[in-house]
Write a protein that holds these residues in place. Structure first.
Motif, short mmCIF file in Angstrom:
data_model
loop_
_atom_site.label_atom_id
_atom_site.label_comp_id
_atom_site.label_asym_id
_atom_site.label_seq_id
_atom_site.Cartn_x
_atom_site.Cartn_y
_atom_site.Cartn_z
N VAL A 1 6.97 -4.25 2.02
CA VAL A 1 6.55 -3.31 3.06
C VAL A 1 5.86 -2.11 2.43
CG1 VAL A 1 7.35 -1.71 4.85
CG2 VAL A 1 8.36 -4.00 4.67
N VAL A 2 4.68 -1.78 2.92
CA VAL A 2 4.01 -0.53 2.58
C VAL A 2 4.14 0.38 3.80
CG1 VAL A 2 1.82 0.59 2.02
CG2 VAL A 2 2.39 -1.63 1.00
N ALA A 3 4.81 1.50 3.63
CA ALA A 3 5.10 2.38 4.75
C ALA A 3 5.22 3.82 4.26
CB ALA A 3 6.38 1.94 5.47
N THR A 4 5.63 4.70 5.15
CA THR A 4 5.73 6.12 4.84
C THR A 4 7.17 6.56 4.66
OG1 THR A 4 5.60 6.47 7.24
CG2 THR A 4 3.59 6.83 5.98
N ARG A 5 7.34 7.70 3.99
CA ARG A 5 8.66 8.32 3.88
C ARG A 5 8.92 9.07 5.18
NH1 ARG A 5 5.94 9.53 -0.84
NH2 ARG A 5 6.58 8.28 -2.66
N HIS A 6 9.44 8.35 6.13
CA HIS A 6 9.59 8.89 7.49
C HIS A 6 10.83 8.30 8.13
CE1 HIS A 6 8.32 10.09 11.61
NE2 HIS A 6 8.91 8.97 11.94
N GLY A 7 11.59 9.16 8.82
CA GLY A 7 12.76 8.68 9.55
C GLY A 7 13.68 7.87 8.65
N GLY A 8 14.12 6.73 9.16
CA GLY A 8 15.03 5.88 8.41
C GLY A 8 14.35 4.86 7.53
N ILE A 9 13.02 4.91 7.40
CA ILE A 9 12.32 3.91 6.59
C ILE A 9 12.79 3.92 5.13
CG2 ILE A 9 10.06 3.21 5.68
CD1 ILE A 9 8.85 4.02 8.35
N PRO A 10 12.95 5.10 4.48
CA PRO A 10 13.43 5.07 3.09
C PRO A 10 14.84 4.50 2.93
CG PRO A 10 12.37 7.18 3.58
CD PRO A 10 12.57 6.46 4.89
N ASP A 11 15.61 4.44 4.02
CA ASP A 11 16.92 3.79 3.94
C ASP A 11 16.77 2.28 3.78
OD1 ASP A 11 18.05 6.28 4.36
OD2 ASP A 11 18.28 5.98 6.52
N VAL A 12 15.67 1.74 4.32
CA VAL A 12 15.46 0.29 4.32
C VAL A 12 14.59 -0.15 3.16
CG1 VAL A 12 14.57 -1.64 5.68
CG2 VAL A 12 15.69 0.27 6.83
N VAL A 13 13.49 0.56 2.94
CA VAL A 13 12.51 0.19 1.91
C VAL A 13 12.77 1.01 0.65
CG1 VAL A 13 10.07 0.00 1.33
CG2 VAL A 13 10.82 -0.35 3.70
N VAL A 14 13.06 0.33 -0.45
CA VAL A 14 13.27 1.01 -1.73
C VAL A 14 11.93 1.04 -2.46
CG1 VAL A 14 14.56 1.05 -3.89
CG2 VAL A 14 15.64 0.18 -1.80
N ASP A 15 11.41 2.25 -2.69
CA ASP A 15 10.10 2.41 -3.29
C ASP A 15 10.02 1.74 -4.66
OD1 ASP A 15 7.48 3.35 -3.41
OD2 ASP A 15 8.06 5.23 -4.38
N GLN A 16 8.97 0.93 -4.83
CA GLN A 16 8.69 0.21 -6.07
C GLN A 16 9.71 -0.89 -6.38
OE1 GLN A 16 5.72 1.09 -7.72
NE2 GLN A 16 5.53 2.37 -5.90
N GLN A 17 10.57 -1.20 -5.40
CA GLN A 17 11.52 -2.30 -5.59
C GLN A 17 11.42 -3.34 -4.47
OE1 GLN A 17 15.58 -1.20 -6.57
NE2 GLN A 17 14.89 0.73 -7.45
N THR A 18 11.30 -2.87 -3.22
CA THR A 18 11.13 -3.79 -2.10
C THR A 18 9.85 -3.48 -1.33
OG1 THR A 18 12.29 -2.54 -0.35
CG2 THR A 18 13.65 -3.81 -1.88
N GLY A 19 9.12 -2.47 -1.78
CA GLY A 19 7.89 -2.08 -1.12
C GLY A 19 7.33 -0.82 -1.76
N TRP A 20 6.45 -0.15 -1.03
CA TRP A 20 5.78 1.04 -1.56
C TRP A 20 5.77 2.09 -0.46
CZ3 TRP A 20 1.81 0.16 -5.82
CH2 TRP A 20 1.36 1.37 -6.36
N LEU A 21 6.28 3.28 -0.76
CA LEU A 21 6.34 4.36 0.21
C LEU A 21 5.35 5.45 -0.16
CD1 LEU A 21 10.21 4.70 0.75
CD2 LEU A 21 8.55 3.45 2.15
N VAL A 22 4.67 5.97 0.86
CA VAL A 22 3.70 7.05 0.67
C VAL A 22 4.03 8.19 1.62
CG1 VAL A 22 1.95 5.35 0.01
CG2 VAL A 22 2.04 6.16 2.37
N GLY A 23 3.37 9.31 1.42
CA GLY A 23 3.58 10.45 2.30
C GLY A 23 2.92 10.24 3.65
#
Length: 374
Positions: free
Chosen positions: A295-317
């Motif tokens: 998953v490529v998504a943003t650091r928003h709401g509960g998304i960082p609880d689900v998506v671990v940056d650089q491990q299960t996806g990529w999070l951006v601002g």
């Protein structure tokens, strides 16, 4: 004998409220449900409830907030007398203020906040005093993430009342994605509304085409509808992307699963809307991870609880379209990385973010309220 639970909700029919229906289907209780947009004349009390909710909406629109609580609370009291529940669960905070006075019966009241009801100005600012009254009457409050929890504490909720429980994804349906073997096909699923950031997703995809070595093979599928769809579709035309971006509209869950199995990456650029509306913990993100997609998504709401940056996806601002494009380009060019992150996300979602996990949490909470009352 299972505990009796009375569920009160504003609607059963909205396409996006699948998580409400999942709760009703799986809760191991004797569940009686009433919905504010239904008037079943064969069931007079439920019909009266629907009419009372309509009256409450009119009063709210006129600014008569205290009066808005009266008609629905009165009918809710009658429903409690009729069905004699051990506990009442109300879906959405804005709906709970309509019925909160039923707590005077002594039946435990649990309120389930989902997202906009704990963030958007039209609820949080407009109903602030009503929410403060609500938290004096509730026995438990269910929220989707830590940010939501903190915001409700600031509005008067007691920390001991609050339980964080993402809605979860259907583990029986969402499975089978093989991103490493798929072409660079990006998938977005959600309403075309501001907090989902559909224009950001489209613009990021357009920028990706100048970054990826496989630009000619890249495709974007944006599933859903909503008020921003015409604008996003027109922007795709302006960018000359008609052959690369598809808008299939709203799809049934099984059709969404098929799209996930054809994709390499799930994308969602969630962001805070101008009116403050925020995501809770997006179900589509959990569905994608459970299915096996990075998953490529943003650091928003509960998304960082689900998506671990650089491990299960990529999070951006939030609002960083360039960073999103760069992340998409990496996964377009690295199917092996997409496969590894997708598999890691799937394992994590199976362990923490299924509907079964959510229902277990709600079951434990409601059973605790029933036991405490007894």
């Amino acid at each position: 004998m299972p505990a009796r639970v009375l569920v009160l909700a504003p609607t059963r029919r909205a396409r996006t409220e699948t998580f409400v229906r999942a709760n009703l289907a799986r809760l191991p209780f004797a569940v009686e449900a009433c919905f504010g947009d239904e008037v079943p004349w064969c069931e007079p009390l439920k019909a009266l409830y629907g009419l009372a909710v309509l009256t409450s909406k009119v009063c709210t629109r006129l600014g008569w907030l205290r009066l808005a609580t009266c008609p629905t609370s009165l009918v809710a009291l009658l429903l409690v007398c009729r069905h004699r529940p051990d506990v009442v669960m109300v879906e959405f905070g804005f709906h709970a203020v309509r019925v909160m006075e039923l707590a005077r019966t002594g039946v435990p009241l649990a309120v389930h906040f989902r997202g906009a009801d704990a963030s958007a100005d039209r609820y949080v600012k407009h109903l602030e005093q009503r929410y403060r009254r609500l938290f004096q009457l509730t026995s438990a409050v269910i929220v989707k993430n830590q940010t939501m929890r903190s915001r409700l504490i600031a509005l008067g909720a007691q920390p001991a009342q609050l339980v964080i429980s993402p809605s979860g994804a259907d583990e029986q349906r969402f499975q089978g994605a093989t991103p490493a073997s798929m072409p660079p096909r990006f998938l977005a699923v959600g309403r075309f509304v501001a907090k989902k950031g559909p224009m950001d997703t489209l613009e990021a995809f357009a920028s990706l085409l100048g970054l990826s070595d496989h630009a000619e093979a890249c495709r974007l599928v944006m599933v859903g509808d909503g008020p921003l769809l015409p604008e996003v579709r027109e922007r795709a035309r302006q960018l000359g992307l008609e052959q690369m971006v598809q808008f299939p509209g709203v799809l049934a869950p099984d059709a969404v699963v098929k799209e996930m199995r054809r994709a390499r990456v799930f994308v969602q650029h969630s962001r805070t809307a101008e009116d403050g509306d925020e995501e809770g913990c997006p179900v589509s993100v959990m569905e994608a991870q459970l299915c096996g997609l990075p998953v490529v998504a943003t650091r928003h709401g509960g998304i960082p609880d689900v998506v671990v940056d650089q491990q299960t996806g990529w999070l951006v601002g939030e609002g960083d379209r360039r960073a999103m494009a760069e992340a998409m380009a990496v996964l377009a060019d690295r199917p092996d990385l997409a496969g590894a992150w997708g598999a890691a996300g799937q394992r994590r979602a199976q362990a923490r973010f299924t509907v079964a996990h959510h229902v277990d949490q709600i079951t434990t909470l409601l059973n605790g309220l029933v036991d405490h009352r007894r």
